[in-house]
Enzyme design. Structure first.
Site, mmCIF file in Angstrom:
data_model
loop_
_atom_site.group_PDB
_atom_site.id
_atom_site.type_symbol
_atom_site.label_atom_id
_atom_site.label_comp_id
_atom_site.label_asym_id
_atom_site.label_seq_id
_atom_site.Cartn_x
_atom_site.Cartn_y
_atom_site.Cartn_z
ATOM 1 N N ASN A 150 -5.634 -9.643 5.531
ATOM 2 C CA ASN A 150 -4.743 -8.523 6.278
ATOM 3 C C ASN A 150 -4.466 -9.015 7.682
ATOM 4 O O ASN A 150 -3.675 -8.677 8.475
ATOM 5 C CB ASN A 150 -5.217 -7.163 6.122
ATOM 6 N N CYS A 323 -7.336 -0.725 11.167
ATOM 7 C CA CYS A 323 -8.424 0.011 11.061
ATOM 8 C C CYS A 323 -9.362 -0.360 12.125
ATOM 9 O O CYS A 323 -10.486 0.204 12.466
ATOM 10 C CB CYS A 323 -9.146 -0.183 9.728
HETATM 11 C C1 LIG Z 1 -6.496 -5.868 2.627
HETATM 12 C C2 LIG Z 1 -6.813 -4.547 2.636
HETATM 13 N N1 LIG Z 1 -7.493 -3.779 1.951
HETATM 14 C C3 LIG Z 1 -7.751 -2.564 2.198
HETATM 15 C C4 LIG Z 1 -7.030 -1.802 2.944
HETATM 16 C C5 LIG Z 1 -7.183 -0.314 3.147
HETATM 17 O O1 LIG Z 1 -6.261 0.434 2.873
HETATM 18 P P1 LIG Z 1 -6.028 1.912 3.231
HETATM 19 O O2 LIG Z 1 -6.440 2.224 4.464
HETATM 20 O O3 LIG Z 1 -4.524 2.328 2.897
HETATM 21 O O4 LIG Z 1 -6.983 2.683 2.158
HETATM 22 C C6 LIG Z 1 -6.087 -2.450 3.891
HETATM 23 C C7 LIG Z 1 -5.191 -1.531 5.040
HETATM 24 O O5 LIG Z 1 -4.910 -2.100 5.931
HETATM 25 C C8 LIG Z 1 -5.963 -3.758 3.734
HETATM 26 O O6 LIG Z 1 -4.953 -4.595 4.435
#
Ligand SMILES: Cc1ncc(COP(=O)(O)O)c(C=O)c1O
Length: 383
Positions: A150, A323
């Site tokens: 990400n 996040c």
């Molecule tokens: C690779 C990855 N995993 C998990 C998530 C978590 O997604 P969510 O916050 O929508 O639960 C994200 C969100 O940015 C992500 O990019």
């Protein structure tokens, strides 16, 4: 001022066609898919039709798809659910560039007595597959490796890692939240046992995600409740969101080839021009990366200042994962690729999407050198 959104990895706007497909399920078709009457049956039909679209998209069977409320929830269910069902073994392997929800789930499992091994990556953020092979022991239950980062966009050799796990008799989970809807996924061909995907990263609504669980794999539920989703995820299913998720995939199937080619062209132009700025570097793999991701680090720059200055000009980018934006520590992903803390602090993630135009990219290319020069003039890191 016309605003420019270049943070599609954080979230995407809901496509108008998705929204219109969802709308009836908030009103006339509002039923609970567990109800036996006609309202419930209509909701159940919509749920199963959506499941078929999503299962077909990754070459899974219908009953191998569990709907959840978010990728975070799917990842928690994958790690904790599989670990708790196999607790006599006690060993989990993850990569060192996982999303915080995988890292935190593994930290939680550690407190429950599980042993966690983190696989290193090279300077491009690619997992060392031989390390995976060597890290597997008789006690290993599960290996979890993110499909595409990400933050830096690097795509992992998932098929190879899956094969290593299959041969060793170990389960393999991949967090495909960023790759699903951008790269084609075939769970059978890629030897994947569990896979996480999310709706709001692909122009679907928030509140819907899935966990693919290969037939025969036992998972302990995390949310106990009324037996929904094969007893694995208690809670009334969010039918409008699930319907939107499936529609978003339908649209992707028709448009992906052309759209990905367009994004790669825009993104490559951006990378080429940005790397002309003095003391600028590319994070992630030069070729094996998501079509919409560019991630840079600039010497003598503090990433947050850069984001703020760009925001003042109407351009929305990010330093890395949405996040982690409020954390002061440098990105664990960039640190894993070998950057020093002050280098990792100088990062900029630009993620392109369906509404990104050439004009917008040119605007960023025009502004970036000026902003960087200005920040460097007052930088505490000193140039
Ligand atoms: C690779 C990855 N995993 C998990 C998530 C978590 O997604 P969510 O916050 O929508 O639960 C994200 C969100 O940015 C992500 O990019």
């Amino acid at each position: 001022m016309q605003k420019i959104y270049l943070d599609y990895a954080a979230t995407t706007p809901v496509d108008k066609r998705v929204l219109s497909e969802m709308t009836p399920y908030f009103g006339v078709k509002f039923g609970n898919s567990m109800s036996l009457h006609s309202f419930g049956r209509a909701a159940k039909i919509a749920l199963e039709e959506s499941r078929a679209v999503l299962a077909g998209f990754i070459n899974a069977d219908l009953n191998e798809i569990i709907f959840t409320g978010s990728a975070t929830e799917s990842n928690n269910l994958a790690l904790k659910g599989v670990a708790l069902k196999n607790k006599e073994k006690k060993h989990i392997i993850i990569s060192s560039i996982e999303h915080p929800c995988i890292v935190e789930s593994s930290e939680w499992l550690k407190k429950q007595g599980f042993e966690i091994t983190k696989i290193p990556v090279d300077k491009y953020g690619t997992v060392d597959t031989e390390y995976v092979r060597r890290a597997i022991t008789k006690k290993t239950i599960l290996v979890s490796v993110i499909h595409a980062s990400n933050e830096i966009g690097t795509i992992q050799p998932i098929e190879k890692i899956g094969k290593i796990c299959r041969e060793a008799g170990v389960y393999f989970h991949t967090d495909a939240s960023q790759s699903f809807g951008k790269i084609l996924i075939d769970v059978k061909k890629m030897n994947i046992d569990l896979l996480t995907a999310s709706s709001h990263k692909i122009y679907g609504p928030k509140g819907a995600a899935l966990l693919y669980i290969r037939k025969g794999i036992m998972v302990e539920p995390v949310l106990h409740g009324g037996g929904q989703e094969n007893g694995l995820r208690g809670s009334t299913v969010n039918i409008p969101a699930v319907v939107g998720f499936a529609r978003a995939v339908d649209i992707y199937k028709k448009e992906a080839k052309k759209e990905n080619a367009r994004l790669i062209k825009l993104r490559n132009n951006l990378i080429r021009k940005v790397l002309k700025i003095e003391d600028s570097h590319l994070n992630g793999h030069p070729e094996k990366r998501l079509p919409n991701n560019a991630n840079f680090w600039f010497d003598f720059i503090e990433g947050e200042s850069l984001i703020m200055q760009l925001d003042m000009e109407g351009i929305a980018c990010s330093t890395g994962s949405a996040c982690s934006s409020f954390k002061l520590e440098p990105s664990h992903v960039l640190m894993a690729t070998g950057l020093r803390p002050e280098q990792a602090h100088g990062s900029l993630r630009v993620s392109l999407g369906r509404q990104t135009t050439e004009k917008e990219i040119n605007q960023l290319i025009k502004l970036l050198p000026k902003i960087i020069k200005k920040i460097r003039e007052i930088s505490p890191y000193g140039k």
